[in-house]
Design a protein around this motif. Structure first.
Motif, PDB file in Angstrom:
ATOM      1  N   VAL A   5       0.855  -1.190   0.000  1.00 30.69           N
ATOM      2  CA  VAL A   5       0.000   0.000   0.000  1.00 30.69           C
ATOM      3  C   VAL A   5       0.890   1.239   0.000  1.00 30.69           C
ATOM      4  O   VAL A   5       1.735   1.395   0.886  1.00 30.69           O
ATOM      5  N   LEU A   6       0.732   2.085  -1.012  1.00 25.37           N
ATOM      6  CA  LEU A   6       1.560   3.283  -1.122  1.00 25.37           C
ATOM      7  C   LEU A   6       0.797   4.495  -0.597  1.00 25.37           C
ATOM      8  O   LEU A   6      -0.359   4.726  -0.985  1.00 25.37           O
ATOM      9  N   THR A   7       1.442   5.248   0.288  1.00 22.03           N
ATOM     10  CA  THR A   7       0.829   6.470   0.825  1.00 22.03           C
ATOM     11  C   THR A   7       1.780   7.650   0.623  1.00 22.03           C
ATOM     12  O   THR A   7       2.954   7.461   0.325  1.00 22.03           O
ATOM     13  N   GLY A   8       1.250   8.850   0.835  1.00 29.18           N
ATOM     14  CA  GLY A   8       2.067  10.055   0.729  1.00 29.18           C
ATOM     15  C   GLY A   8       1.240  11.195   0.161  1.00 29.18           C
ATOM     16  O   GLY A   8       0.098  10.996  -0.293  1.00 29.18           O
ATOM     17  N   MET A   9       1.829  12.352   0.170  1.00 29.61           N
ATOM     18  CA  MET A   9       1.144  13.562  -0.282  1.00 29.61           C
ATOM     19  C   MET A   9       0.707  13.434  -1.748  1.00 29.61           C
ATOM     20  O   MET A   9       1.304  12.687  -2.519  1.00 29.61           O
ATOM     21  N   PRO A  10      -0.314  14.217  -2.142  1.00 29.51           N
ATOM     22  CA  PRO A  10      -0.651  14.254  -3.563  1.00 29.51           C
ATOM     23  C   PRO A  10       0.591  14.696  -4.342  1.00 29.51           C
ATOM     24  O   PRO A  10       1.294  15.615  -3.920  1.00 29.51           O
ATOM     25  N   GLY A  11       0.858  14.023  -5.442  1.00 30.78           N
ATOM     26  CA  GLY A  11       2.038  14.353  -6.240  1.00 30.78           C
ATOM     27  C   GLY A  11       3.293  13.614  -5.834  1.00 30.78           C
ATOM     28  O   GLY A  11       4.334  13.754  -6.480  1.00 30.78           O
ATOM     29  N   ALA A  12       3.221  12.802  -4.774  1.00 28.34           N
ATOM     30  CA  ALA A  12       4.428  12.086  -4.316  1.00 28.34           C
ATOM     31  C   ALA A  12       4.876  11.025  -5.315  1.00 28.34           C
ATOM     32  O   ALA A  12       6.029  10.593  -5.299  1.00 28.34           O
ATOM     33  N   GLY A  13       3.945  10.581  -6.167  1.00 28.76           N
ATOM     34  CA  GLY A  13       4.304   9.583  -7.185  1.00 28.76           C
ATOM     35  C   GLY A  13       3.749   8.193  -6.895  1.00 28.76           C
ATOM     36  O   GLY A  13       4.210   7.209  -7.472  1.00 28.76           O
ATOM     37  N   LYS A  14       2.718   8.105  -6.065  1.00 30.25           N
ATOM     38  CA  LYS A  14       2.156   6.794  -5.687  1.00 30.25           C
ATOM     39  C   LYS A  14       1.607   6.041  -6.900  1.00 30.25           C
ATOM     40  O   LYS A  14       1.870   4.853  -7.064  1.00 30.25           O
ATOM     41  N   SER A  15       0.859   6.741  -7.738  1.00 33.17           N
ATOM     42  CA  SER A  15       0.273   6.077  -8.906  1.00 33.17           C
ATOM     43  C   SER A  15       1.355   5.754  -9.939  1.00 33.17           C
ATOM     44  O   SER A  15       1.353   4.677 -10.541  1.00 33.17           O
ATOM     45  N   THR A  16       2.275   6.680 -10.119  1.00 34.58           N
ATOM     46  CA  THR A  16       3.358   6.488 -11.102  1.00 34.58           C
ATOM     47  C   THR A  16       4.199   5.273 -10.739  1.00 34.58           C
ATOM     48  O   THR A  16       4.482   4.404 -11.573  1.00 34.58           O
ATOM     49  N   ILE A  17       4.615   5.220  -9.485  1.00 33.03           N
ATOM     50  CA  ILE A  17       5.470   4.125  -9.019  1.00 33.03           C
ATOM     51  C   ILE A  17       4.666   2.828  -8.887  1.00 33.03           C
ATOM     52  O   ILE A  17       5.174   1.739  -9.155  1.00 33.03           O
ATOM     53  N   GLY A  18       3.408   2.975  -8.470  1.00 27.41           N
ATOM     54  CA  GLY A  18       2.586   1.806  -8.152  1.00 27.41           C
ATOM     55  C   GLY A  18       2.464   0.841  -9.316  1.00 27.41           C
ATOM     56  O   GLY A  18       2.659  -0.370  -9.167  1.00 27.41           O
ATOM     57  N   VAL A  19       2.172   1.379 -10.490  1.00 26.82           N
ATOM     58  CA  VAL A  19       1.958   0.496 -11.639  1.00 26.82           C
ATOM     59  C   VAL A  19       3.273  -0.181 -12.041  1.00 26.82           C
ATOM     60  O   VAL A  19       3.281  -1.365 -12.419  1.00 26.82           O
ATOM     61  N   LEU A  20       4.374   0.544 -11.897  1.00 24.69           N
ATOM     62  CA  LEU A  20       5.684  -0.044 -12.242  1.00 24.69           C
ATOM     63  C   LEU A  20       6.070  -1.117 -11.229  1.00 24.69           C
ATOM     64  O   LEU A  20       6.598  -2.177 -11.578  1.00 24.69           O
ATOM     65  N   LEU A  21       5.791  -0.843  -9.970  1.00 27.74           N
ATOM     66  CA  LEU A  21       6.104  -1.803  -8.902  1.00 27.74           C
ATOM     67  C   LEU A  21       5.296  -3.093  -9.086  1.00 27.74           C
ATOM     68  O   LEU A  21       5.806  -4.203  -8.873  1.00 27.74           O
ATOM     69  N   ALA A  22       4.042  -2.941  -9.482  1.00 24.19           N
ATOM     70  CA  ALA A  22       3.191  -4.115  -9.701  1.00 24.19           C
ATOM     71  C   ALA A  22       3.797  -5.010 -10.783  1.00 24.19           C
ATOM     72  O   ALA A  22       3.801  -6.241 -10.670  1.00 24.19           O
ATOM     73  N   LYS A  23       4.346  -4.384 -11.809  1.00 22.12           N
ATOM     74  CA  LYS A  23       4.973  -5.177 -12.874  1.00 22.12           C
ATOM     75  C   LYS A  23       6.201  -5.910 -12.348  1.00 22.12           C
ATOM     76  O   LYS A  23       6.408  -7.082 -12.634  1.00 22.12           O
ATOM     77  N   VAL A  24       7.015  -5.192 -11.570  1.00 20.68           N
ATOM     78  CA  VAL A  24       8.250  -5.792 -11.045  1.00 20.68           C
ATOM     79  C   VAL A  24       7.940  -6.967 -10.121  1.00 20.68           C
ATOM     80  O   VAL A  24       8.623  -7.996 -10.140  1.00 20.68           O
ATOM     81  N   LEU A  25       6.881  -6.827  -9.317  1.00 15.53           N
ATOM     82  CA  LEU A  25       6.552  -7.869  -8.336  1.00 15.53           C
ATOM     83  C   LEU A  25       5.632  -8.953  -8.897  1.00 15.53           C
ATOM     84  O   LEU A  25       5.412  -9.972  -8.240  1.00 15.53           O
ATOM     85  N   GLY A  26       5.051  -8.698 -10.067  1.00 18.19           N
ATOM     86  CA  GLY A  26       4.060  -9.638 -10.599  1.00 18.19           C
ATOM     87  C   GLY A  26       2.740  -9.542  -9.850  1.00 18.19           C
ATOM     88  O   GLY A  26       2.010 -10.531  -9.716  1.00 18.19           O
ATOM     89  N   TYR A  27       2.445  -8.352  -9.326  1.00 16.55           N
ATOM     90  CA  TYR A  27       1.201  -8.122  -8.572  1.00 16.55           C
ATOM     91  C   TYR A  27       0.174  -7.409  -9.459  1.00 16.55           C
ATOM     92  O   TYR A  27       0.511  -6.868 -10.513  1.00 16.55           O
ATOM     93  N   LYS A  28      -1.083  -7.379  -8.978  1.00 15.64           N
ATOM     94  CA  LYS A  28      -2.091  -6.525  -9.616  1.00 15.64           C
ATOM     95  C   LYS A  28      -1.823  -5.080  -9.222  1.00 15.64           C
ATOM     96  O   LYS A  28      -1.200  -4.835  -8.184  1.00 15.64           O
ATOM     97  N   PHE A  29      -2.365  -4.143 -10.002  1.00 16.47           N
ATOM     98  CA  PHE A  29      -2.272  -2.736  -9.603  1.00 16.47           C
ATOM     99  C   PHE A  29      -3.678  -2.167  -9.399  1.00 16.47           C
ATOM    100  O   PHE A  29      -4.554  -2.352 -10.245  1.00 16.47           O
ATOM    101  N   ALA A  72      -1.668  -7.355  -4.444  1.00 17.20           N
ATOM    102  CA  ALA A  72      -1.900  -6.139  -5.224  1.00 17.20           C
ATOM    103  C   ALA A  72      -1.019  -5.018  -4.687  1.00 17.20           C
ATOM    104  O   ALA A  72      -0.725  -4.965  -3.492  1.00 17.20           O
ATOM    105  N   VAL A  73      -0.602  -4.151  -5.603  1.00 16.47           N
ATOM    106  CA  VAL A  73      -0.024  -2.868  -5.193  1.00 16.47           C
ATOM    107  C   VAL A  73      -1.177  -1.876  -5.238  1.00 16.47           C
ATOM    108  O   VAL A  73      -1.853  -1.751  -6.268  1.00 16.47           O
ATOM    109  N   ILE A  74      -1.413  -1.196  -4.122  1.00 18.75           N
ATOM    110  CA  ILE A  74      -2.534  -0.246  -4.034  1.00 18.75           C
ATOM    111  C   ILE A  74      -1.968   1.166  -3.890  1.00 18.75           C
ATOM    112  O   ILE A  74      -1.292   1.472  -2.902  1.00 18.75           O
ATOM    113  N   ALA A  75      -2.225   2.015  -4.889  1.00 20.02           N
ATOM    114  CA  ALA A  75      -1.879   3.441  -4.765  1.00 20.02           C
ATOM    115  C   ALA A  75      -3.085   4.113  -4.114  1.00 20.02           C
ATOM    116  O   ALA A  75      -4.175   4.130  -4.696  1.00 20.02           O
ATOM    117  N   THR A  76      -2.907   4.604  -2.904  1.00 21.78           N
ATOM    118  CA  THR A  76      -4.015   5.299  -2.230  1.00 21.78           C
ATOM    119  C   THR A  76      -4.035   6.756  -2.685  1.00 21.78           C
ATOM    120  O   THR A  76      -3.066   7.260  -3.251  1.00 21.78           O
TER     121      THR A  76
END
Ligand code: ATP
Ligand code: SKM
Ligand code: MG
Length: 169
Positions: A5-29, A72-76
């Protein structure tokens, strides 16, 4: 370990990183903001305008609590940290990663934050919001990633590395 679960301020990059991380881990996004929009058939800023901050946060809490996916990788959304029930569930069941950036870097990334739809009280500045939320992001995380100056790929490597270390513990 279950979800990331990715948290942080708006603009921190949670969605950007989240989808890439899901690919690296073989998880859903999963992007929780998109689930919120789909649940209401409106844009985030329209939901905030219609129901107010508290109404939006109730919807955000319910949506985050209601995620039953595994691996799953979850971008909050940036405001998920106010959703106490959801954050306690994430802390109990998942690995919560706070993408921690200095105020200046967040301010540079966010243009018109109203258009983005941010839970901001009347008269509250982005700096006020940053200071208020920092304590909560620190409280509700297992891993605090200092992301200052890291590009997207460097941040991805740092987050993936921390996950691997934690898995090996
Ligand atoms: N490591 C990075 N370095 C520089 N820019 C970045 C980095 N990560 C993301 N960005 C840029 O910052 C902006 C915000 O990213 P993103 O939408 O992923 O943030 P977010 O944390 O999901 O925000 P929100 O809480 O509003 O959903 C985008 O323009 C993105 O390209
Ligand atoms: O930080 C915030 O207050 C928000 C961030 C977005 O991701 C959305 O969750 C919503 O627009 C509120
Ligand atoms: Mg996002």
């Amino acid at each position: 370990m279950n979800n990331i679960v990715l948290t942080g301020m708006p603009g921190a990059g949670k969605s950007t990183i989240g989808v890439l991380l899901a690919k690296v881990l073989g998880y859903k996004f999963i992007d929780a903001d998109i689930l919120i929009q789909n649940s209401q058939g409106m844009l985030l800023r329209e939901i905030i305008a219609k129901y107010g901050d508290d109404g939006f946060l109730k919807i955000e809490n319910d949506v985050n609590k209601g995620i039953t996916d595994q691996h799953a990788v979850i971008a909050t959304g940036g405001s998920a940290v106010y959703c106490t029930d959801a954050m306690e569930k994430y802390m109990a069941e998942d690995t919560v990663i706070y993408i921690n950036l200095p105020y200046e870097e967040i301010a540079n990334r966010l243009g018109n934050i109203k258009r983005r739809g941010v839970v901001l009280k009347d008269g509250q500045t982005l700096k006020d919001l940053y200071n208020e939320r920092t304590k909560l992001y620190e409280k509700y995380c297992h891993i605090n990633i200092k992301a200052e100056g890291l590009g997207i790929e460097e941040l991805l490597d740092s987050v993936a590395g921390m996950i691997i270390v934690r898995r090996d513990l």
